[in-house]
Motif scaffolding. Sequence first.
Motif, PDB file in Angstrom:
ATOM      1  N   HIS A   1      -6.886 -10.460 -11.819  1.00 33.35           N
ATOM      2  CA  HIS A   1      -6.886 -11.637 -10.284  1.00 33.35           C
ATOM      3  C   HIS A   1      -5.213 -11.104  -9.710  1.00 33.35           C
ATOM      4  CE1 HIS A   1      -5.677 -13.726 -13.491  1.00 33.35           C
ATOM      5  NE2 HIS A   1      -4.837 -14.011 -13.564  1.00 33.35           N
ATOM      6  N   ASP A   2      -4.788 -11.550  -8.627  1.00 31.25           N
ATOM      7  CA  ASP A   2      -3.512 -10.980  -7.851  1.00 31.25           C
ATOM      8  C   ASP A   2      -2.319 -12.492  -8.281  1.00 31.25           C
ATOM      9  OD1 ASP A   2      -0.670 -10.457  -6.540  1.00 31.25           O
ATOM     10  OD2 ASP A   2      -1.754 -11.103  -5.443  1.00 31.25           O
ATOM     11  N   ALA A   3      -1.564 -11.929  -9.532  1.00 34.22           N
ATOM     12  CA  ALA A   3      -0.851 -13.237 -10.481  1.00 34.22           C
ATOM     13  C   ALA A   3       1.014 -13.032 -10.280  1.00 34.22           C
ATOM     14  CB  ALA A   3      -1.158 -12.433 -11.445  1.00 34.22           C
ATOM     15  N   GLY A   4       0.387 -11.683  -8.886  1.00 36.79           N
ATOM     16  CA  GLY A   4       2.392 -11.732  -7.692  1.00 36.79           C
ATOM     17  C   GLY A   4       3.196 -10.860  -9.151  1.00 36.79           C
ATOM     18  N   THR A   5       2.589 -10.346 -10.066  1.00 35.90           N
ATOM     19  CA  THR A   5       3.835  -9.478 -10.652  1.00 35.90           C
ATOM     20  C   THR A   5       3.617  -7.888 -10.339  1.00 35.90           C
ATOM     21  OG1 THR A   5       1.564  -9.263 -12.274  1.00 35.90           O
ATOM     22  CG2 THR A   5       3.721 -10.096 -12.965  1.00 35.90           C
ATOM     23  N   ASP A   6       4.260  -7.235 -10.688  1.00 40.83           N
ATOM     24  CA  ASP A   6       4.566  -5.523 -10.285  1.00 40.83           C
ATOM     25  C   ASP A   6       3.690  -4.665 -11.153  1.00 40.83           C
ATOM     26  OD1 ASP A   6       7.297  -6.400  -8.559  1.00 40.83           O
ATOM     27  OD2 ASP A   6       7.692  -6.443  -9.928  1.00 40.83           O
ATOM     28  N   ALA A   7       2.762  -4.973 -12.066  1.00 43.74           N
ATOM     29  CA  ALA A   7       2.648  -4.211 -12.851  1.00 43.74           C
ATOM     30  C   ALA A   7       0.667  -4.703 -13.833  1.00 43.74           C
ATOM     31  CB  ALA A   7       2.678  -2.576 -13.517  1.00 43.74           C
ATOM     32  N   TYR A   8      -0.205  -4.388 -14.443  1.00 43.24           N
ATOM     33  CA  TYR A   8      -0.953  -5.124 -14.150  1.00 43.24           C
ATOM     34  C   TYR A   8      -1.486  -4.660 -15.867  1.00 43.24           C
ATOM     35  CZ  TYR A   8      -1.257  -8.238 -10.797  1.00 43.24           C
ATOM     36  OH  TYR A   8      -0.834  -9.589  -9.663  1.00 43.24           O
ATOM     37  N   ILE A   9      -1.401  -4.818 -17.340  1.00 37.41           N
ATOM     38  CA  ILE A   9      -2.441  -3.835 -17.858  1.00 37.41           C
ATOM     39  C   ILE A   9      -3.790  -4.628 -17.845  1.00 37.41           C
ATOM     40  CG2 ILE A   9      -2.798  -4.373 -20.483  1.00 37.41           C
ATOM     41  CD1 ILE A   9       0.603  -4.835 -20.927  1.00 37.41           C
ATOM     42  N   LEU A  10      -4.590  -4.335 -17.963  1.00 36.07           N
ATOM     43  CA  LEU A  10      -6.146  -4.550 -18.637  1.00 36.07           C
ATOM     44  C   LEU A  10      -6.499  -4.556 -20.154  1.00 36.07           C
ATOM     45  CD1 LEU A  10      -8.006  -2.021 -16.256  1.00 36.07           C
ATOM     46  CD2 LEU A  10      -7.220  -4.553 -15.481  1.00 36.07           C
ATOM     47  N   SER A  11      -6.395  -5.428 -20.629  1.00 33.56           N
ATOM     48  CA  SER A  11      -6.724  -6.365 -21.841  1.00 33.56           C
ATOM     49  C   SER A  11      -7.972  -5.605 -22.668  1.00 33.56           C
ATOM     50  CB  SER A  11      -6.368  -7.672 -22.158  1.00 33.56           C
ATOM     51  OG  SER A  11      -7.303  -7.827 -21.473  1.00 33.56           O
ATOM     52  N   ASP A  12      -8.560  -5.321 -21.754  1.00 31.00           N
ATOM     53  CA  ASP A  12     -10.405  -4.623 -22.571  1.00 31.00           C
ATOM     54  C   ASP A  12     -10.668  -3.107 -22.369  1.00 31.00           C
ATOM     55  OD1 ASP A  12     -10.279  -4.555 -19.775  1.00 31.00           O
ATOM     56  OD2 ASP A  12     -12.113  -5.189 -19.705  1.00 31.00           O
ATOM     57  N   ALA A  13      -9.497  -1.974 -22.151  1.00 27.21           N
ATOM     58  CA  ALA A  13      -9.192  -0.882 -21.954  1.00 27.21           C
ATOM     59  C   ALA A  13      -9.938   0.240 -22.778  1.00 27.21           C
ATOM     60  CB  ALA A  13      -8.031  -0.541 -21.175  1.00 27.21           C
TER      61      ALA A  13
END
Length: 585
Positions: A97-109
């Motif tokens: 979901h959009d958290a307003g950050t510049d990047a997103y790490i997928l924890s389940d990769a």
Amino acid sequence: MTDYFEVLSRDGAARIGELRLSSPVTTPALADDHVEDAGSLWSEEREVPEGDDSVLTVLPHRAFPAGTADEVKESFRVDYPETDYPSVAVVASDDAHDAGTDAYILSDAQGFVGHASAFKDAIIEAKESLPADTALYLSGVATSLNVATLVYAGVDLVDAKLAKVKGLEGKYLTSENEYFLEDLDELPCSCPACQTPREEFTRRDCAEHNANALRTELAVVRRRIRDGRLRDYIEGQARHNQWLTAAFRELDQQYGYVEERTPVIRDSELAAATSDSIRRVEIQRFAERVTTRYQNRFKNPLVLVPCSAKKPYSESQSHAQYHDAIQFRAHTVSMTSPIGVVPQELELTYPAQHYDSVVTGDWSEDEKGFVAEVLKRYLQRNEYPRVIAHVPEDGYRDICERVEAELGMEFEYTVDEHPTTTESIGNLMRTLEGELKFTKREREYNTIKAIADYQFGDGAGDALWEDSEIQTTSRYPKLQVRDTEGEQLAAMVPQYGVLSFTLKGARHWVESDAPTKRVEIDNFAPHGSVLAPGVVDADADIRTGDEVVVEGPKAFAVGRAEMSGPEMAESTRGVAAEVRHVEEK
């Protein structure tokens, strides 16, 4: 709002971007030296760090591994604070979901990388849930073997954690394999770590080499993206590992996801070197448009001819011979793998003049099946008084006979041994005896209308231009469309085989019944580039490279899209369109 990441160029889902830290980083890239982790909230409560623009700060988080129940994610979801520095949020692929950050790490990769179908599902679900102008980061999964496929799917950032761990375990990685260190008599690399003599090379050296190999592979991938040829590289490189091959085949089946992100035109070569090339978006898109948008406007017979190695076909020696025999008495359509069929009016249109295929003389069953299906759909849409197949036995004749049987048609065959023999050319000339020639005016009008159909939509050519209202000037392949007063409306762009409009032509386009691609902008007059923050809305079917009308309260303009319509509408950084002509209101 994304403040510290901008996408600069695209090659399908793969992107060249820039992390705008105090020392900018070009992505796709290793994030190890550019990330600072504020820690997990599972172990203890943590303060939001002050942060700065020298690194990406991973905000305090709770990571959910693959298989975590939805109710757990809901109960322990983190509400990320707004920050004024480069930041990263940790999310699960199915809870992105959009958290307003510049990047997103997928924890389940680590739960889906290595499983083709799960990988495809996770990446697409995350990408469609997260803002288009943010970076996607997979941690602990990248190696020099798989990183090209990760990037091809849409990943922007990785780290060297897994590569280093494998090195400490005694596993030596290259871009095509994984070796046990003890099985290597010599080191197949010349990176700094591998300068150590083999007998002194340790597992720590191996870890350093693995990181170097990953870094080198990312440089190769960035170059391929800039060249618009990452897919060519993937088709060969992924062959070294079964799950990688399966992964890009899974992505090929997600036409909507890949097509939205793939440019409609480019000037780079498309290498059709494997059977998987048939499933490329560019190939499928061309076949779909030819069989659902293109409309034959000639009243003459159809002559099917084989393709040529030289592009465009009309500049080849073989097609010059066909032309001399046909003499404008028939409509020429080329049959080719992997494109399908190419009407003569579209021989310049990407990718018809940009592909190169492996020529062995033997057709695979996949190639025959695909070209036969395209030819069948083409003939179901377009009627001809006669169909003449001037094609050789190898592959081409088999395809024609399949289509004859399926459609209940009868083709006339004119080739004896080879299409360019004196006897074959003579047969073609005699078969067309008595047929009337079409005029230069008819040929030019039909060409610009066919391109309009292909470029803008079914019926666009006729909706844009009545024969009595236009004239063509200049010479093919640089035809210009003018109104009866001589004012230019549009011109052919020979590099891509598409049309570009003048301001008057764009206004005519908007006022016509032809499908239009519009970009609505805010209260300003653009000059050169329209940036994404200035876009109010954009048509969802706009693709990178499309001709677009740009309009707002203060300006009317025409130009070329630099990102897709959905990306224009939601992005806060980047060039949305390059404007060619502007009229201020």
